[in-house]
Design an enzyme around this catalytic site. Structure first.
Site, PDB file in Angstrom:
ATOM      1  N   ASP A  40     -35.231 -29.702   9.926  1.00  0.00           N
ATOM      2  CA  ASP A  40     -35.894 -29.215  11.128  1.00  0.00           C
ATOM      3  C   ASP A  40     -37.307 -28.903  10.712  1.00  0.00           C
ATOM      4  O   ASP A  40     -37.542 -28.277   9.664  1.00  0.00           O
ATOM      5  CB  ASP A  40     -35.191 -28.007  11.742  1.00  0.00           C
ATOM      6  CG  ASP A  40     -35.512 -27.926  13.235  1.00  0.00           C
ATOM      7  OD1 ASP A  40     -35.507 -28.972  13.908  1.00  0.00           O
ATOM      8  OD2 ASP A  40     -35.799 -26.827  13.736  1.00  0.00           O
ATOM      9  N   GLY A  46     -46.204 -38.048  15.311  1.00  0.00           N
ATOM     10  CA  GLY A  46     -46.351 -36.696  15.882  1.00  0.00           C
ATOM     11  C   GLY A  46     -47.805 -36.227  15.907  1.00  0.00           C
ATOM     12  O   GLY A  46     -48.702 -36.920  16.388  1.00  0.00           O
ATOM     13  N   TYR A  47     -48.030 -35.060  15.344  1.00  0.00           N
ATOM     14  CA  TYR A  47     -49.352 -34.425  15.406  1.00  0.00           C
ATOM     15  C   TYR A  47     -50.298 -34.915  14.301  1.00  0.00           C
ATOM     16  O   TYR A  47     -51.419 -34.416  14.182  1.00  0.00           O
ATOM     17  CB  TYR A  47     -49.198 -32.897  15.294  1.00  0.00           C
ATOM     18  CG  TYR A  47     -48.381 -32.297  16.423  1.00  0.00           C
ATOM     19  CD1 TYR A  47     -48.981 -31.977  17.638  1.00  0.00           C
ATOM     20  CD2 TYR A  47     -47.017 -32.061  16.294  1.00  0.00           C
ATOM     21  CE1 TYR A  47     -48.246 -31.431  18.687  1.00  0.00           C
ATOM     22  CE2 TYR A  47     -46.258 -31.521  17.329  1.00  0.00           C
ATOM     23  CZ  TYR A  47     -46.878 -31.213  18.524  1.00  0.00           C
ATOM     24  OH  TYR A  47     -46.147 -30.688  19.556  1.00  0.00           O
ATOM     25  N   ASP A  48     -49.856 -35.870  13.477  1.00  0.00           N
ATOM     26  CA  ASP A  48     -50.640 -36.275  12.299  1.00  0.00           C
ATOM     27  C   ASP A  48     -52.102 -36.651  12.588  1.00  0.00           C
ATOM     28  O   ASP A  48     -52.979 -36.285  11.798  1.00  0.00           O
ATOM     29  CB  ASP A  48     -49.948 -37.432  11.558  1.00  0.00           C
ATOM     30  CG  ASP A  48     -48.752 -36.947  10.736  1.00  0.00           C
ATOM     31  OD1 ASP A  48     -48.605 -35.726  10.558  1.00  0.00           O
ATOM     32  OD2 ASP A  48     -47.968 -37.794  10.275  1.00  0.00           O
ATOM     33  N   LYS A  73     -48.886 -39.273   1.724  1.00  0.00           N
ATOM     34  CA  LYS A  73     -48.319 -38.255   2.629  1.00  0.00           C
ATOM     35  C   LYS A  73     -47.060 -37.634   2.007  1.00  0.00           C
ATOM     36  O   LYS A  73     -46.884 -36.415   2.034  1.00  0.00           O
ATOM     37  CB  LYS A  73     -48.014 -38.843   4.018  1.00  0.00           C
ATOM     38  CG  LYS A  73     -47.558 -37.744   4.983  1.00  0.00           C
ATOM     39  CD  LYS A  73     -47.271 -38.189   6.402  1.00  0.00           C
ATOM     40  CE  LYS A  73     -46.637 -37.020   7.157  1.00  0.00           C
ATOM     41  NZ  LYS A  73     -46.045 -37.375   8.439  1.00  0.00           N
ATOM     42  N   HIS A 113     -45.077 -31.316   3.847  1.00  0.00           N
ATOM     43  CA  HIS A 113     -44.013 -30.314   3.935  1.00  0.00           C
ATOM     44  C   HIS A 113     -42.643 -30.949   3.644  1.00  0.00           C
ATOM     45  O   HIS A 113     -41.835 -30.407   2.916  1.00  0.00           O
ATOM     46  CB  HIS A 113     -44.038 -29.700   5.331  1.00  0.00           C
ATOM     47  CG  HIS A 113     -44.085 -30.701   6.462  1.00  0.00           C
ATOM     48  ND1 HIS A 113     -44.908 -31.797   6.457  1.00  0.00           N
ATOM     49  CD2 HIS A 113     -43.356 -30.805   7.604  1.00  0.00           C
ATOM     50  CE1 HIS A 113     -44.714 -32.504   7.556  1.00  0.00           C
ATOM     51  NE2 HIS A 113     -43.766 -31.928   8.266  1.00  0.00           N
TER      52      HIS A 113
HETATM   53  P1  IMP Z   1     -37.436 -31.968  15.131  1.00  0.00           P
HETATM   54  O1  IMP Z   1     -37.029 -33.414  15.174  1.00  0.00           O
HETATM   55  O2  IMP Z   1     -36.781 -31.111  16.140  1.00  0.00           O
HETATM   56  O3  IMP Z   1     -37.389 -31.399  13.751  1.00  0.00           O
HETATM   57  O4  IMP Z   1     -38.971 -31.975  15.582  1.00  0.00           O
HETATM   58  C1  IMP Z   1     -39.966 -32.224  14.680  1.00  0.00           C
HETATM   59  C2  IMP Z   1     -41.274 -32.389  15.438  1.00  0.00           C
HETATM   60  O5  IMP Z   1     -42.274 -31.672  14.701  1.00  0.00           O
HETATM   61  C3  IMP Z   1     -41.737 -33.833  15.505  1.00  0.00           C
HETATM   62  O6  IMP Z   1     -41.291 -34.488  16.641  1.00  0.00           O
HETATM   63  C4  IMP Z   1     -43.253 -33.663  15.475  1.00  0.00           C
HETATM   64  O7  IMP Z   1     -43.715 -33.333  16.750  1.00  0.00           O
HETATM   65  C5  IMP Z   1     -43.436 -32.449  14.562  1.00  0.00           C
HETATM   66  N1  IMP Z   1     -43.539 -32.874  13.145  1.00  0.00           N
HETATM   67  C6  IMP Z   1     -42.690 -32.561  12.131  1.00  0.00           C
HETATM   68  N2  IMP Z   1     -43.089 -33.131  10.976  1.00  0.00           N
HETATM   69  C7  IMP Z   1     -44.179 -33.835  11.274  1.00  0.00           C
HETATM   70  C8  IMP Z   1     -45.030 -34.680  10.491  1.00  0.00           C
HETATM   71  O8  IMP Z   1     -44.856 -34.920   9.281  1.00  0.00           O
HETATM   72  N3  IMP Z   1     -46.055 -35.233  11.162  1.00  0.00           N
HETATM   73  C9  IMP Z   1     -46.279 -35.016  12.480  1.00  0.00           C
HETATM   74  N4  IMP Z   1     -45.525 -34.269  13.261  1.00  0.00           N
HETATM   75  C10 IMP Z   1     -44.467 -33.663  12.659  1.00  0.00           C
END
Ligand code: IMP
Length: 192
Positions: free
Chosen positions: A68, A152-154, A174, A179
């Site tokens: 997560d 995502g926000y990259d 990366k 993280h």
């Molecule tokens: P999860 O799938 O509920 O864990 O949501 C993770 C969300 O966090 C992703 O859909 C992105 O919006 C953001 N996120 C997590 N890790 C990254 C990353 O490495 N790059 C960009 N966005 C990230």
């Protein structure tokens, strides 16, 4: 060893595979194994990851790895946080979430933010001692997107020490810094 990854996010799958495959782990996504997505109702990353891992282990009988992760912005008191994937609403694009973030942050001077990742590994669904590893990656949010890589926000996650956004890094770079890369390497150390 075959492990189910409790996620259908292609970006995460690629990043996890790149680090785990050379060590002999085969990763299947839960959708490849017909596991429906688990709800993520909790306010903390670790609760959501544990729930996802347990759900995937229960339905497949395999060891399960759940991630997560999300973006936490200091000026927004940790938002988007656990709601990173659905910040602008359910089933919206990365572009919409990014727009929302930039709008919410426009009037704040402090643009500092960090990506956070927690990984939970369960040997089986009733494993009483999950292996948990965390990783953090600090940066700043910039209004104008840069780069084509990542997800995502990259394109808005700027790394002052490199003069680049996360989307301008190649995948190996990366994985070295991110993280998720940090959490994965820590998880491997703990597993071994
Ligand atoms: P999860 O799938 O509920 O864990 O949501 C993770 C969300 O966090 C992703 O859909 C992105 O919006 C953001 N996120 C997590 N890790 C990254 C990353 O490495 N790059 C960009 N966005 C990230």
């Amino acid at each position: 060893m075959n492990i189910v990854l409790a996620s259908n996010n292609v970006g995460k799958l690629k990043e996890c595979r790149a680090i785990l495959a050379p060590l002999g782990f085969t990763l299947s996504t839960q959708s490849e194994l017909n596991v429906p997505e688990a709800p993520e109702p909790y306010g903390t990353f670790v609760e959501n990851a544990l729930t996802k891992a347990r759900h995937a282990a229960q339905l497949t009988g395999l060891p399960a790895l759940a991630d997560d992760s999300g973006l936490c912005v200091h000026a927004l008191r940790g938002a988007p946080g656990v709601r990173s994937a659905r910040y602008a609403g359910e089933n919206v694009s990365d572009a919409r979430n990014n727009q929302q973030l930039i709008a919410d942050l426009a009037l704040h001077e402090d643009k500092s933010a960090y990506y956070y990742c927690v990984l939970v590994y369960l040997r089986h669904a009733d494993d009483p001692q999950p292996v948990i590893a965390e990783g953090v990656w600090h940066g700043e949010i910039i209004a104008n997107p840069r780069g084509e890589g990542g997800f995502g926000y990259d394109p808005h996650f700027y790394l002052p020490e490199l003069g680049k956004t996360a989307a301008e890094l190649d995948p190996q770079q990366k994985n070295q810094l991110s993280h998720r890369g940090k959490a994965l390497r820590l998880l491997l150390e703990k597993l071994s």
